[in-house]
Design a protein around this motif. Structure first.
Motif, mmCIF file in Angstrom:
data_model
loop_
_atom_site.group_PDB
_atom_site.id
_atom_site.type_symbol
_atom_site.label_atom_id
_atom_site.label_comp_id
_atom_site.label_asym_id
_atom_site.label_seq_id
_atom_site.Cartn_x
_atom_site.Cartn_y
_atom_site.Cartn_z
ATOM 1 N N LEU A 21 0.814 -1.361 0.144
ATOM 2 C CA LEU A 21 -0.018 -0.139 -0.027
ATOM 3 C C LEU A 21 0.785 1.310 -0.209
ATOM 4 C CD1 LEU A 21 -2.773 -1.043 2.361
ATOM 5 C CD2 LEU A 21 -3.010 -0.704 -0.007
ATOM 6 N N GLU A 22 2.004 1.117 0.631
ATOM 7 C CA GLU A 22 2.830 2.463 0.574
ATOM 8 C C GLU A 22 3.254 2.763 -0.746
ATOM 9 O OE1 GLU A 22 4.934 5.573 2.000
ATOM 10 O OE2 GLU A 22 3.548 4.323 2.988
ATOM 11 N N GLY A 23 3.634 1.749 -1.600
ATOM 12 C CA GLY A 23 3.779 2.188 -2.960
ATOM 13 C C GLY A 23 2.750 2.932 -3.621
ATOM 14 N N VAL A 24 1.339 2.535 -3.512
ATOM 15 C CA VAL A 24 0.332 3.068 -4.021
ATOM 16 C C VAL A 24 0.143 4.402 -3.506
ATOM 17 C CG1 VAL A 24 -2.368 2.987 -4.123
ATOM 18 C CG2 VAL A 24 -0.968 0.925 -4.297
ATOM 19 N N THR A 25 0.446 4.679 -1.932
ATOM 20 C CA THR A 25 0.085 5.894 -1.488
ATOM 21 C C THR A 25 1.204 6.854 -1.974
ATOM 22 O OG1 THR A 25 -0.527 4.827 0.456
ATOM 23 C CG2 THR A 25 0.325 7.178 0.674
ATOM 24 N N GLN A 26 2.498 6.620 -2.061
ATOM 25 C CA GLN A 26 3.516 7.426 -2.684
ATOM 26 C C GLN A 26 3.235 7.862 -3.946
ATOM 27 O OE1 GLN A 26 5.951 8.609 -0.827
ATOM 28 N NE2 GLN A 26 6.735 9.683 -2.434
ATOM 29 N N ALA A 27 2.884 6.898 -4.812
ATOM 30 C CA ALA A 27 2.661 7.366 -6.079
ATOM 31 C C ALA A 27 1.379 8.162 -6.147
ATOM 32 C CB ALA A 27 2.238 5.907 -7.003
ATOM 33 N N SER A 28 0.446 8.065 -5.407
ATOM 34 C CA SER A 28 -0.693 8.984 -5.504
ATOM 35 C C SER A 28 -0.193 10.445 -4.814
ATOM 36 C CB SER A 28 -1.835 8.346 -4.556
ATOM 37 O OG SER A 28 -1.401 8.278 -3.096
ATOM 38 N N ARG A 29 0.618 10.509 -3.998
ATOM 39 C CA ARG A 29 0.950 11.621 -3.433
ATOM 40 C C ARG A 29 1.654 12.440 -4.460
ATOM 41 N NH1 ARG A 29 3.437 9.037 1.406
ATOM 42 N NH2 ARG A 29 1.842 9.196 3.142
ATOM 43 N N GLU A 30 2.520 11.796 -5.249
ATOM 44 C CA GLU A 30 3.161 12.393 -6.440
ATOM 45 C C GLU A 30 2.431 12.812 -7.518
ATOM 46 O OE1 GLU A 30 6.567 10.061 -7.795
ATOM 47 O OE2 GLU A 30 7.352 9.626 -5.644
ATOM 48 N N ILE A 31 1.463 12.106 -8.001
ATOM 49 C CA ILE A 31 0.326 12.202 -8.982
ATOM 50 C C ILE A 31 -0.563 13.608 -8.358
ATOM 51 C CG2 ILE A 31 -1.736 11.599 -9.943
ATOM 52 C CD1 ILE A 31 -0.537 8.854 -9.855
ATOM 53 N N MET A 32 -0.909 13.671 -7.063
ATOM 54 C CA MET A 32 -1.560 14.873 -6.603
ATOM 55 C C MET A 32 -0.594 16.083 -6.605
ATOM 56 S SD MET A 32 -3.942 13.576 -3.727
ATOM 57 C CE MET A 32 -2.601 12.734 -2.571
ATOM 58 N N ALA A 33 0.693 16.008 -6.427
ATOM 59 C CA ALA A 33 1.352 17.201 -6.451
ATOM 60 C C ALA A 33 1.862 17.461 -8.043
ATOM 61 C CB ALA A 33 2.801 16.563 -6.052
ATOM 62 N N GLY A 34 1.341 16.920 -8.719
ATOM 63 C CA GLY A 34 1.352 17.272 -10.332
ATOM 64 C C GLY A 34 2.271 16.190 -11.432
ATOM 65 N N ASP A 35 2.679 15.351 -10.988
ATOM 66 C CA ASP A 35 3.666 14.325 -11.664
ATOM 67 C C ASP A 35 2.674 13.248 -12.169
ATOM 68 O OD1 ASP A 35 5.292 12.931 -12.860
ATOM 69 O OD2 ASP A 35 6.606 12.169 -11.331
ATOM 70 N N LEU A 36 1.932 13.614 -13.313
ATOM 71 C CA LEU A 36 0.985 12.696 -13.746
ATOM 72 C C LEU A 36 1.600 11.311 -14.533
ATOM 73 C CD1 LEU A 36 -1.773 15.148 -15.402
ATOM 74 C CD2 LEU A 36 -1.872 13.796 -13.123
ATOM 75 N N SER A 37 2.980 11.586 -14.755
ATOM 76 C CA SER A 37 3.726 10.403 -15.178
ATOM 77 C C SER A 37 3.857 9.202 -14.065
ATOM 78 C CB SER A 37 5.230 10.799 -15.896
ATOM 79 O OG SER A 37 5.941 11.465 -14.881
ATOM 80 N N ARG A 38 3.765 9.297 -12.903
ATOM 81 C CA ARG A 38 4.178 8.411 -12.105
ATOM 82 C C ARG A 38 3.050 7.410 -12.200
ATOM 83 N NH1 ARG A 38 5.944 5.311 -8.780
ATOM 84 N NH2 ARG A 38 6.607 5.764 -6.568
ATOM 85 N N ARG A 39 3.645 6.167 -11.654
ATOM 86 C CA ARG A 39 2.831 4.750 -11.748
ATOM 87 C C ARG A 39 2.875 4.034 -10.576
ATOM 88 N NH1 ARG A 39 1.206 7.521 -14.954
ATOM 89 N NH2 ARG A 39 0.589 7.309 -17.360
ATOM 90 N N VAL A 40 1.968 3.148 -10.388
ATOM 91 C CA VAL A 40 1.904 2.658 -9.083
ATOM 92 C C VAL A 40 2.834 1.025 -9.362
ATOM 93 C CG1 VAL A 40 0.434 1.182 -7.705
ATOM 94 C CG2 VAL A 40 -0.326 3.351 -8.470
ATOM 95 N N PRO A 41 3.621 0.899 -8.429
ATOM 96 C CA PRO A 41 4.466 -0.480 -8.643
ATOM 97 C C PRO A 41 3.459 -1.708 -8.880
ATOM 98 C CG PRO A 41 5.261 0.664 -6.917
ATOM 99 C CD PRO A 41 4.135 1.464 -7.064
ATOM 100 N N GLN A 42 3.341 -2.418 -9.952
ATOM 101 C CA GLN A 42 2.607 -3.454 -10.245
ATOM 102 C C GLN A 42 3.154 -4.970 -10.266
ATOM 103 O OE1 GLN A 42 1.101 -1.921 -14.109
ATOM 104 N NE2 GLN A 42 2.417 -3.505 -15.030
ATOM 105 N N GLY A 43 4.314 -5.233 -9.819
ATOM 106 C CA GLY A 43 4.827 -6.634 -9.621
ATOM 107 C C GLY A 43 4.635 -7.313 -11.240
ATOM 108 N N LYS A 44 3.690 -8.278 -10.719
ATOM 109 C CA LYS A 44 3.378 -9.136 -12.047
ATOM 110 C C LYS A 44 2.432 -8.769 -12.931
ATOM 111 C CE LYS A 44 5.665 -13.389 -10.028
ATOM 112 N NZ LYS A 44 5.103 -14.781 -9.591
ATOM 113 N N GLY A 45 1.902 -7.589 -12.479
ATOM 114 C CA GLY A 45 0.637 -7.057 -13.441
ATOM 115 C C GLY A 45 -0.449 -7.849 -13.458
ATOM 116 N N LEU A 46 -1.407 -8.095 -14.387
ATOM 117 C CA LEU A 46 -2.446 -8.692 -14.468
ATOM 118 C C LEU A 46 -2.465 -10.423 -14.299
ATOM 119 C CD1 LEU A 46 -4.174 -7.263 -17.572
ATOM 120 C CD2 LEU A 46 -4.531 -6.644 -15.242
ATOM 121 N N ASP A 47 -1.024 -10.876 -14.253
ATOM 122 C CA ASP A 47 -0.637 -12.147 -13.988
ATOM 123 C C ASP A 47 -0.340 -12.374 -12.433
ATOM 124 O OD1 ASP A 47 -0.975 -13.000 -16.753
ATOM 125 O OD2 ASP A 47 1.018 -12.537 -17.240
#
Length: 530
Positions: free
Chosen positions: A257-283
């Motif tokens: 969850l910390e990865g999601v939280t950190q990414a959301s903070r940076e996105i709210m700060a204006g960095d729309l290129s930031r992404r959430v760590p997704q590991g293996k993705g859909l798999d």
């Protein structure tokens, strides 16, 4: 312009004064890790406690019932012996059963009507124990001895006279059935000063004799004590493992969850290129799939926002160039124009062009601030000096407008930020205060530190802003003058809000006591060494 200067200004690091804020009592901890660990403890600990407690009480009930069953079986055997072989058979059977059960486990006593012992492993009848009934006594209250009997030898009396014809042994005469024993008393634990407890059943026989049968509960209680200790230890280990398991799982979830939280903070700060760590993705697991879906959504939002921003920037840039050329041509025409009327018309057209250029410049600055384009230029800014420069700029303007500008800027405060953006934001606020203040109205600009946070307060005596419009005024092109006859483009407070938000601060609009508007700006103090 007047100012007040206290002799000892408060420091930014000094603790806040005044009454301490009250803290609400929280039944559950705030952190997810602590809540999950507590949940594991309650679930596994509660289930283990119910299971262990149930096993203990069922086992204790079964062991104590077995003791009562042994007493009933002893009485049944003694009853059978008495009915077949009389008092002598009863005594012999009593001795035999006491020896088989063990003198330390069973208690037997057969006495005459006057209490004289006939057979058993007690020297006397226990004090306070009735002749008919059931009771529980301490082992220390019993006078134990070896199993003996005091019956005379079996057979006719010896002597010169001997036994007459038809002689029979009075001790061997069959006895009527025993009366049924009363219900057993409830089980209890002995007080700590007693060495153990003995459960007793006493009967008054039809012949007048008294019978006592009992079983020692010391071994049972000792077994239950050891069992209870083992169960308490097992419950403690279970609770410890539940806490440990909850903590480990919560730490794992918290890390995800910390990865999601950190990414959301940076996105709210204006960095729309930031992404959430997704590991293996859909798999991957549920978190990976959620992260992949969030990233797809963020990519779509970034694409849409980039398109809108590109269109806005393109329009602003493309229109600024022809407007600038138009302004240059109007200035050329103005210098070559001979008629006064034509010159005034060209001057008015120049003002309109300047207004359009100012609007496009403001839009570009707002877009740059909102996207974080100026954040890398943040540096320590002396907020006190900055506000003093803003006041110097508008002091003469306020004086021409007939307004009185008072300041309280003695507190030394340093913040991290862009000095030019902060200067423009506070200049816009002060410009609005001067513009809307009535003649002889007072304007107060104050810098203070509250709860270790720099606070800038600007109060005026103008018409104020209705509460229903205070959130709307920070939107683009919002003007309270529906006729739009007053100067301005509705982007001033939008620029202020964007700058304050980019600096991690907040801006609040409230009513001034006595009428007017008060603007409260809270900024984050400077972090790290100066």
């Amino acid at each position: 312009m007047s100012s007040s200067t206290p002799t000892n200004p408060p420091s930014i690091d000094s603790p806040p004064t005044g009454p301490a804020p009250t803290r609400r009592f929280r039944l559950l901890p705030r952190g997810v890790a602590a809540r999950m660990a507590l949940t594991f403890l309650l679930l596994f600990g509660g289930a283990s406690a119910l299971l262990i407690g149930g096993v203990y009480f069922l086992t204790a009930h079964a062991l104590r019932e077995q003791v009562d069953r042994n007493i009933r079986e002893d009485i049944a055997l003694l009853r059978s012996a008495a009915q077949d072989r009389g008092l002598r058979g009863l005594a012999r059977q009593l001795v035999r059963q006491a020896q088989m059960a063990g003198e330390n486990q069973a208690v037997f006593l057969l006495t005459k009507a006057d209490g004289t012992p006939i057979a058993g492993n007690l020297t006397r009848w226990p004090e306070g124990v009735p002749f008919q009934g059931r009771s529980v006594v301490a082992r220390d209250a019993l006078s134990l001895t070896e199993v003996t009997d005091t019956l005379p030898p079996r057979g006719p009396p010896r002597g010169p006279h001997g036994a007459g014809p038809g002689w029979s042994d009075p001790m061997g005469a069959a006895m009527p059935p025993f009366p049924p024993p009363p219900p057993m008393p409830p089980h209890r634990r002995p007080p700590p000063w007693e060495s153990g407890e003995v459960r007793l059943v006493t009967l008054s026989l039809p012949s007048g004799a008294h019978l006592l049968v009992g079983r020692d509960m010391s071994l049972v209680e000792g077994l239950l004590d050891r069992m209870a200790f083992a169960m308490r230890l097992g419950l403690f280990v279970t609770a410890l493992l539940a806490l440990l398991g909850g903590w480990v799982m919560s730490r794992r979830f918290g890390h995800r969850l910390e990865g999601v939280t950190q990414a959301s903070r940076e996105i709210m700060a204006g960095d729309l290129s930031r992404r959430v760590p997704q590991g293996k993705g859909l798999d991957g697991d549920d978190f990976d799939q959620l992260a992949a879906n969030l990233n797809a959504m963020l990519a779509r939002i970034e694409s849409l926002m980039e398109g809108v921003r590109h269109v806005s920037d393109t329009i602003a840039h493309d229109l600024r160039t022809p407007l600038a050329r138009l302004r240059n041509r109007l200035e050329s025409l103005q210098s070559d124009c001979a008629e006064e009327t034509d010159r005034e018309g060209i001057t008015q057209a120049l003002k309109e062009v300047d207004g359009l250029l100012s609007t496009f410049s403001a839009l570009l600055r707002i877009a740059q601030v909102e996207t974080g384009g100026r954040r890398m230029a943040f540096a320590p800014v002396d907020l006190t000096e900055l506000l003093a420069d803003v006041v110097d700029l508008y002091d003469a303007v306020a004086e021409d407008a007939g307004a009185q500008l008072d300041t309280e800027l003695s507190t030394a405060v340093t913040v991290d930020g862009d000095r030019d953006l902060l200067f423009q934001a506070f200049a816009n606020l002060l410009d609005n205060a001067v513009k809307f203040s009535p003649p002889q109205g007072s304007i107060t600009l104050r810098l203070s530190v509250e709860n270790n946070t720099p606070v800038v307060t600007l109060s005026d005596r103008g018409p104020g802003i209705p509460k229903s419009d205070r959130d709307r005024v920070f939107e683009r092109f919002t003007r309270l003058d529906q006729s739009r006859t007053t100067p301005g483009n509705g982007l001033g407070l939008t620029m202020v809000g964007a700058v304050i938000e980019a600096h991690g601060g907040t801006i609040t609009l409230t009513d001034t006591e006595g009428g007017g508007l008060t603007v409260v700006v809270q900024l984050r103090k400077k972090t790290g060494p100066a």
